[in-house]
Motif scaffolding. Structure first.
Motif, PDB file in Angstrom:
ATOM      1  N   ALA A 131      45.744  31.734   5.372  1.00 12.55           N
ATOM      2  CA  ALA A 131      44.512  31.530   4.604  1.00 12.55           C
ATOM      3  C   ALA A 131      43.665  30.426   5.222  1.00 12.55           C
ATOM      4  N   SER A 132      44.306  29.373   5.705  1.00 14.14           N
ATOM      5  CA  SER A 132      43.552  28.291   6.339  1.00 14.14           C
ATOM      6  C   SER A 132      42.921  28.754   7.651  1.00 14.14           C
ATOM      7  N   SER A 153      55.388  26.074   0.861  1.00 13.01           N
ATOM      8  CA  SER A 153      54.498  27.224   0.989  1.00 13.01           C
ATOM      9  C   SER A 153      53.904  27.333   2.392  1.00 13.01           C
ATOM     10  N   LEU A 154      53.895  26.203   3.109  1.00  9.10           N
ATOM     11  CA  LEU A 154      53.403  26.219   4.492  1.00  9.10           C
ATOM     12  C   LEU A 154      54.586  26.490   5.415  1.00  9.10           C
ATOM     13  N   GLU A 197      49.692  30.972   2.968  1.00  9.28           N
ATOM     14  CA  GLU A 197      48.851  29.782   2.856  1.00  9.28           C
ATOM     15  C   GLU A 197      48.392  29.295   4.232  1.00  9.28           C
TER      16      GLU A 197
END
Length: 301
Positions: A292-293, A243-244, A289
């Motif tokens: 989002a970070s 996902s990263l 993801e």
């Protein structure tokens, strides 16, 4: 007894003796007293009531007139804002409910307050002196009108925005506003548009993009590239185990520590002798993801 008799006969003369009664009362008529100057008591009460009624009537008429005007005037198109970031194209979406913006969770229709679901959002970094570049992009691989841009999005699942900051130059801002009104394909970032601030602009873009759109991938692109939206959509649609995800043309090289050279790195002592593997700047992709970070980071490092 004489006192009692005198008390009883004093109030009025005997009705049968007119002459005797005349000797007990003065024949001079009593002059009536003039009333005190001023308005009657009833008038003093009536005047405030009339004044209050008139004021209430005027306020009521004004309220009805304002309500009628508010209902009859054309409602301005909503522009979605994230803090001071403006998505100008969102107004075009909400102009007609028959137009589709991703999948906003509203029966396939998105409104001005939705966070549309997309395969990818492409933010094309641009500046105030890049009018010709934007014109070239609109005449080649990007649509030149809002309807065409919407059709491109529906065909690829990708949404496109020119990302630009602000300027203290009123002439530049006025020219930009005219272009925004015509094409409505801008995302306006609340940051000064300067070359040395481009890293902060990029971070501001990712934060705003994450707040405005629920995309699987977020793309940063420059305004001097030729892009194939269909091939980019095919690339992003592939299944990935992690996902990263960080996609781009990767490179690494030595850190320039000589202040006389063009790419001198002031923080070179923190990085080391060689840069870590990273994508070339003209275009790269980050998964949701990863963005989002960045969006939840409390600093603007």
């Amino acid at each position: 007894m004489s006192l009692l008799s005198h008390h009883r006969s004093s109030p009025s003369p005997p009705p049968s003796s007119a002459g005797a009664g005349a000797s007990s009362y003065t024949s001079k008529p009593v002059k009536p007293q003039k009333p005190a100057p001023g308005r009657p008591y009833s008038s003093r009460i009536l005047l405030p009531i009339v004044a209050f009624s008139v004021v209430s009537l005027v306020i009521g008429i004004a309220g009805v007139s304002f309500s009628f005007y508010a209902l009859r005037r054309p409602r301005p198109l909503p522009v979605f804002r994230c803090g001071r970031t403006v998505d100008a194209f969102r107004a075009f979406y909400s102009a007609s409910r028959s137009r589709k913006l991703g999948d906003g969770g509203n029966g396939g229709l998105a409104t001005a307050t939705d966070r549309p679901k997309l395969l990818g959002l492409v933010g094309i970094q641009t500046g105030f002196d890049s009018f010709d570049r934007r014109a070239a992009i609109r005449s080649t691989w990007l649509a030149s009108d809002p309807d065409g841009l919407l059709r491109l999005e529906q065909a690829t699942g990708l949404s496109f925005r020119f990302v630009i900051g602000r300027s203290k130059n009123a002439t530049k801002m006025a020219r930009l506003q005219k272009e925004v009104d015509e094409y409505k394909d801008f995302m306006l970032i609340d940051i000064e548009e300067e070359y040395l601030l481009l890293p902060y602009k990029t971070l501001a873009y990712f934060k705003a993009a994450f707040e405005l759109f629920e995309a699987e991938y977020y793309v940063k692109a420059d305004d001097d590239i030729y892009l194939r939206p269909d091939r980019l959509a095919t690339l992003l649609a592939k299944e990935r185990k992690h996902s990263l995800t960080y996609i781009g043309c990767m490179k690494k090289g030595p850190v320039i520590t000589d202040p006389k050279l063009k790419w001198y790195e002031k923080s070179g002592h923190l990085i080391g002798n060689e840069y870590f593997l990273h994508a070339y700047g003209p275009i790269y992709v980050l998964s949701a993801e990863v963005v989002a970070s960045l969006a939840t980071a409390r600093n603007n490092s």
